[in-house]
Design an enzyme around this catalytic site. Structure first.
Site, mmCIF file in Angstrom:
data_model
loop_
_atom_site.group_PDB
_atom_site.id
_atom_site.type_symbol
_atom_site.label_atom_id
_atom_site.label_comp_id
_atom_site.label_asym_id
_atom_site.label_seq_id
_atom_site.Cartn_x
_atom_site.Cartn_y
_atom_site.Cartn_z
ATOM 1 N N ALA A 13 0.761 -1.155 0.073
ATOM 2 C CA ALA A 13 0.052 0.088 -0.136
ATOM 3 C C ALA A 13 0.876 1.363 -0.071
ATOM 4 C CB ALA A 13 -0.623 -0.013 1.171
ATOM 5 N N ALA A 16 1.450 3.096 3.482
ATOM 6 C CA ALA A 16 2.304 2.016 4.613
ATOM 7 C C ALA A 16 3.440 2.769 4.996
ATOM 8 C CB ALA A 16 2.082 0.697 4.232
ATOM 9 N N ARG A 38 -0.693 -9.855 -3.333
ATOM 10 C CA ARG A 38 -1.405 -11.048 -4.231
ATOM 11 C C ARG A 38 0.084 -11.031 -5.593
ATOM 12 N NH1 ARG A 38 -7.302 -8.623 -4.539
ATOM 13 N NH2 ARG A 38 -5.830 -6.664 -4.240
ATOM 14 N N TYR A 59 -2.601 -12.706 2.017
ATOM 15 C CA TYR A 59 -3.136 -12.039 3.391
ATOM 16 C C TYR A 59 -3.144 -13.072 4.426
ATOM 17 C CZ TYR A 59 -4.294 -7.983 0.631
ATOM 18 O OH TYR A 59 -4.093 -6.579 -0.313
ATOM 19 N N HIS A 80 -11.702 -3.784 4.642
ATOM 20 C CA HIS A 80 -11.220 -3.555 5.851
ATOM 21 C C HIS A 80 -11.815 -4.643 6.990
ATOM 22 C CE1 HIS A 80 -10.079 1.010 5.085
ATOM 23 N NE2 HIS A 80 -9.153 0.025 4.527
ATOM 24 N N LYS A 98 -8.699 3.868 8.307
ATOM 25 C CA LYS A 98 -10.037 4.265 8.164
ATOM 26 C C LYS A 98 -10.302 4.308 6.779
ATOM 27 C CE LYS A 98 -9.285 7.531 6.362
ATOM 28 N NZ LYS A 98 -8.766 7.502 4.722
ATOM 29 N N ASP A 178 -13.900 8.192 2.449
ATOM 30 C CA ASP A 178 -12.135 8.442 2.331
ATOM 31 C C ASP A 178 -11.700 9.832 2.756
ATOM 32 O OD1 ASP A 178 -10.494 6.121 0.948
ATOM 33 O OD2 ASP A 178 -12.439 6.404 -0.010
#
Length: 328
Positions: A13, A16, A38, A59, A80, A98, A178
């Site tokens: 991500a 991150a 993936r 994951y 999430h 979030k 978002d």
């Protein structure tokens, strides 16, 4: 648990590095120990770029890794809830990006999983732990402004690329999800009560996906609230305003205070401007997470997450848009 807290990241991500990898290096005693992806080649490139020692192909493999203490979940919105619950069931603590889930019903489902465990799950509202927010809350709690009359939160950003996942209905996208989750959260914490959604107005940028949203709120005691969000290029504005009987508090840059911030008080105990540290909010969040693991109170836990998602759901309904759904 080893002396070093080992964090595994779900996906390569873009958030991150700022949210986990750099704070871990700055704070010490924390390691970004693994990443799952993936796309194996992409995950390996990501790990090499950021000095992450292990790569998992899924994951599920990461959350099953016995050498991981905490899972950081920055997956798309619609995933999430699924992966936070899965990580808790696997015995991991979770720092969950979030918005916590796709909707309030899913948030309650995840909360039930957490309640059956001894694991810590924190929603990653990093701004809430920064000294800027702490100072704003201190001013509001002091009574300097008198009784609150109205509260406002604005989060406007430049246009997101059309292939950005934030535009995706299947991934539970939308400006309110978002961006709007931040001002909704801040106003709830500032007033210290849950609001009622009176009305909402949305502009769809994709079918069912809001690019612009305004939400009218009412808090107990008659305090009015307004949330304004946009990700269609209306300019950049991150601000909050609190009007009391005796004065006004204005907060600039509340959700990314590391980019510059300030507090302005008009009236009250006297007009003034205050500047707060620009140390990244993510550093304060990671310190807070470590403190919670050591027994400190959890501010942005599952109950708080349910409250935030309930407001978001109600706003979508008021705007005539469907509530977001988990990704199948």
């Amino acid at each position: 648990m080893s002396d070093t807290l080992r964090i595994g990241i779900l996906g390569a991500a873009g958030i991150a590095p700022n949210a986990i990898i750099l704070p871990a290096r700055a704070i010490g005693g924390v390691e970004a120990a693994a990443v799952a992806g993936r796309d194996r080649a992409r995950a390996e490139a990501y790990a090499a770029e950021h000095g992450i020692p292990r790569v998992h192909e899924s994951y599920a493999a990461l959350i099953a890794d016995p050498d991981i203490d905490v899972v950081y979940n920055p997956t798309p919105n619609g995933l999430h809830g699924r992966w936070t619950a899965a990580a808790v069931r696997a015995g991991k603590h979770v720092l969950a990006e979030k918005p916590f889930t796709a909707n309030a019903a899913e948030a309650r489902e995840v909360a039930a999983v957490v309640a059956d465990s001894d694991r810590i799950v924190m929603e990653a509202f990093h701004y809430r732990y920064h000294p800027l927010m702490l100072r704003a809350l201190e001013i509001l709690a002091s009574g300097e402004l008198g009784a609150l009359i109205s509260v406002e939160g604005t989060f406007l950003t430049g246009g997101a690329p059309r292939d950005d996942i934030r535009w995706s209905w299947p991934l539970a996208g939308g400006a309110l999800m978002d961006l709007g989750c931040y001002p909704v959260h801040m106003l709830r914490h500032a007033v210290g009560a849950e609001p009622t959604v009176l009305a909402a107005r949305a502009i769809e940028s994709e079918p069912r996906v809001d690019g612009v949203m305004e939400v009218d709120l009412e808090f107990p005691g008659g305090v009015s609230g307004l949330v304004r969000v946009s990700m269609v290029g209306e300019g950049d504005d991150m601000s909050a305003r609190f009007v009391g009987e005796n004065g006004v508090l204005e907060v600039q840059g509340p959700w990314l205070p590391q980019l510059g911030n300030g507090i302005r008080v008009i009236g009250g105990a006297g007009d003034r401007v205050e500047e707060i540290t620009t140390e990244p909010s993510y550093n304060f969040q990671l310190r807070a997470f470590l403190a919670v693991l050591d027994g400190a109170p959890l501010i942005t836990g599952v109950d708080d997450a349910i409250g935030n998602m309930e407001v978001i759901d109600a706003a979508y309904r008021a705007a005539g848009l469907p509530v977001r759904e988990p990704t199948p």
